[in-house]
Design a protein around this motif. Structure first.
Motif, short mmCIF file in Angstrom:
data_model
loop_
_atom_site.label_atom_id
_atom_site.label_comp_id
_atom_site.label_asym_id
_atom_site.label_seq_id
_atom_site.Cartn_x
_atom_site.Cartn_y
_atom_site.Cartn_z
N MET A 1 -9.77 62.04 -17.25
CA MET A 1 -10.62 61.56 -18.40
C MET A 1 -9.88 60.80 -19.27
SD MET A 1 -12.98 64.04 -20.59
CE MET A 1 -14.28 63.34 -21.84
N PHE A 2 -8.56 61.13 -19.37
CA PHE A 2 -7.91 60.21 -20.46
C PHE A 2 -6.66 59.68 -19.75
CE2 PHE A 2 -9.19 64.57 -22.23
CZ PHE A 2 -10.42 64.01 -23.09
N SER A 3 -6.87 58.43 -19.88
CA SER A 3 -5.80 57.32 -19.21
C SER A 3 -6.13 56.26 -19.61
CB SER A 3 -5.91 57.60 -17.59
OG SER A 3 -7.06 57.11 -16.96
N GLY A 4 -5.01 55.32 -19.40
CA GLY A 4 -5.32 54.05 -19.52
C GLY A 4 -5.07 53.40 -21.02
N SER A 5 -5.63 52.35 -21.57
CA SER A 5 -5.48 52.07 -22.80
C SER A 5 -6.47 52.62 -23.84
CB SER A 5 -5.38 50.25 -23.24
OG SER A 5 -5.14 49.97 -24.23
N ILE A 6 -5.93 53.44 -24.93
CA ILE A 6 -6.69 54.02 -25.74
C ILE A 6 -6.41 53.56 -27.10
CG2 ILE A 6 -7.47 56.46 -26.44
CD1 ILE A 6 -6.71 57.20 -23.77
N PRO A 7 -6.97 52.64 -27.67
CA PRO A 7 -6.48 52.40 -29.29
C PRO A 7 -6.64 53.41 -30.42
CG PRO A 7 -8.75 51.61 -28.60
CD PRO A 7 -8.15 52.23 -27.37
N ALA A 8 -5.45 53.58 -31.13
CA ALA A 8 -5.87 54.42 -32.07
C ALA A 8 -6.32 53.75 -33.17
CB ALA A 8 -4.17 54.94 -32.58
N LEU A 9 -7.66 53.87 -33.47
CA LEU A 9 -8.48 52.91 -34.51
C LEU A 9 -8.03 52.83 -35.80
CD1 LEU A 9 -12.06 53.49 -32.69
CD2 LEU A 9 -10.55 51.44 -32.19
N VAL A 10 -7.85 51.61 -36.23
CA VAL A 10 -8.03 51.52 -37.86
C VAL A 10 -9.30 51.80 -38.33
CG1 VAL A 10 -6.19 49.50 -37.68
CG2 VAL A 10 -8.39 48.98 -37.53
N THR A 11 -9.43 52.35 -39.47
CA THR A 11 -10.70 52.62 -40.35
C THR A 11 -10.64 51.47 -41.35
OG1 THR A 11 -10.00 55.10 -40.22
CG2 THR A 11 -11.56 54.38 -41.77
N PRO A 12 -11.82 50.82 -41.13
CA PRO A 12 -12.11 49.75 -41.91
C PRO A 12 -12.72 50.29 -43.26
CG PRO A 12 -13.76 49.65 -40.11
CD PRO A 12 -12.91 50.80 -39.88
N PHE A 13 -12.28 49.55 -44.33
CA PHE A 13 -12.83 49.93 -45.77
C PHE A 13 -13.37 48.67 -46.39
CE2 PHE A 13 -9.19 52.92 -45.22
CZ PHE A 13 -9.59 54.02 -45.13
N ALA B 1 -10.08 52.20 -22.63
CA ALA B 1 -10.65 53.39 -21.62
C ALA B 1 -10.73 54.57 -22.40
CB ALA B 1 -9.35 53.81 -20.48
N GLY B 2 -10.53 54.53 -23.82
CA GLY B 2 -11.09 55.70 -24.83
C GLY B 2 -10.75 55.22 -25.91
N LEU B 3 -11.03 56.13 -27.10
CA LEU B 3 -11.06 55.78 -28.38
C LEU B 3 -10.43 57.06 -29.17
CD1 LEU B 3 -14.46 54.03 -28.89
CD2 LEU B 3 -12.22 52.84 -28.59
#
Length: 294
Positions: free
Chosen positions: A1-13, A37-39
């Protein structure tokens, strides 16, 4: 379920410092369209340390709502207080997350026994699978391989993987030999994701993927298919960008680079984080050009 490119998303303000939901929904949509592949919502790069609890899990909820089950959503939920971490797991579940990303207790500097007991307590009633997040450069708490192995062996159905940002590549082998190939190992460092994958990793929780999601996804696909020449070429293409993202305090350089590839993206940060300095901006500009992104 968890693989590939998973961005650690920025939080926009927005300009007032409030969470910019519209910009975040646009970011999630773009990431999925580009092949992520995930977020990860509300990780380190998402400035989670500056969000109050209500905001934190609202960001997670919006991420889940916009993703609509197309990719898994992992919520940052760690704390240096075990009882708070337990409450965060329930809040992440209520927000709809598929899993939680959990650092060991920071600042307190617990022993390895204390780290184990912390996660043992969380295991007693965790409503979500947990991905351990080892980032001693930030937490000053290092989950040693023997402790990782002890935690996972004690609760194999709950602790499903690790984001390893220790920078010690030999740990990928230690974890794999002790826990098997089904234990999900995700690199926490873009610049070493290639050797990490060679040693048994299956993806990266990535900072650079905020800026270059398609290239990061293509890199991870090449690794998964053992097309190592293609993976190396993509690694080389992205390497200067990986480095540029940390030439000033993160996520300053990341948010600056985001404005270069998505001009409508809000650049604002919350104190104590500040905009990237001139050297980091210049390095990001050059790296984006080298990667063919600007």
């Amino acid at each position: 379920m968890f693989s590939g490119s998973i961005p650690a998303l920025v939080t926009p303000f927005d300009a007032t410092g409030a969470f910019d939901e519209r910009a975040f929904r646009d970011l999630v949509e773009w990431q999925i369209a580009e092949g992520s592949a995930g977020l990860v919502a509300c990780g380190t790069t998402g400035e989670a340390a500056t969000l109050d609890k209500r905001e934190h899990f609202e960001v997670v909820r919006v991420c889940v709502d916009q993703a609509r089950g197309r990719v898994p959503v992992i919520a940052g939920a760690g704390s240096n207080d075990t009882s708070v971490a337990s409450a965060n797991l329930r809040a992440a579940r209520d927000a709809g997350a598929d899993a939680a990303l959990m650092v060991p207790p920071y600042y307190n500097r617990p022993s390895q026994e204390g780290i184990f007991r912390h996660f043992e307590a969380l295991a007693a009633d965790s409503p979500l699978p947990i991905i351990l997040y080892n980032v001693p450069g930030r937490t000053v708490t290092d989950i040693q391989p023997a402790t990782v192995i002890r935690i996972v062996r004690a609760f194999p159905q709950l602790f499903v993987g690790i984001k390893d940002a220790s920078g010690i590549l030999t740990r990928a082998t230690q974890h794999r030999l002790a826990l098997g190939a089904d234990f999900v190992q995700l690199s926490g460092n873009d610049e070493t994701a290639l050797p990490f994958n060679v040693l048994g990793g299956v993806g990266c929780i990535s900072v650079t993927a905020n800026v270059a999601p398609r290239l990061c996804a293509e890199f991870q696909t090449a690794c998964a298919q053992a097309r190592w020449d293609a993976a190396l070429a993509l690694h080389d293409r992205l390497y200067a960008l990986h480095e540029a993202m940390f030439l000033d305090a993160s996520p300053g350089p990341v948010k600056y680079a985001m404005t270069r590839v998505r001009p409508d993206f809000p650049p604002h940060l919350r104190l104590p984080m500040t905009p990237a300095n001139e050297a980091a901006r210049s390095a990001a500009d050059a790296a984006l050009t080298a990667a063919g992104l600007a």
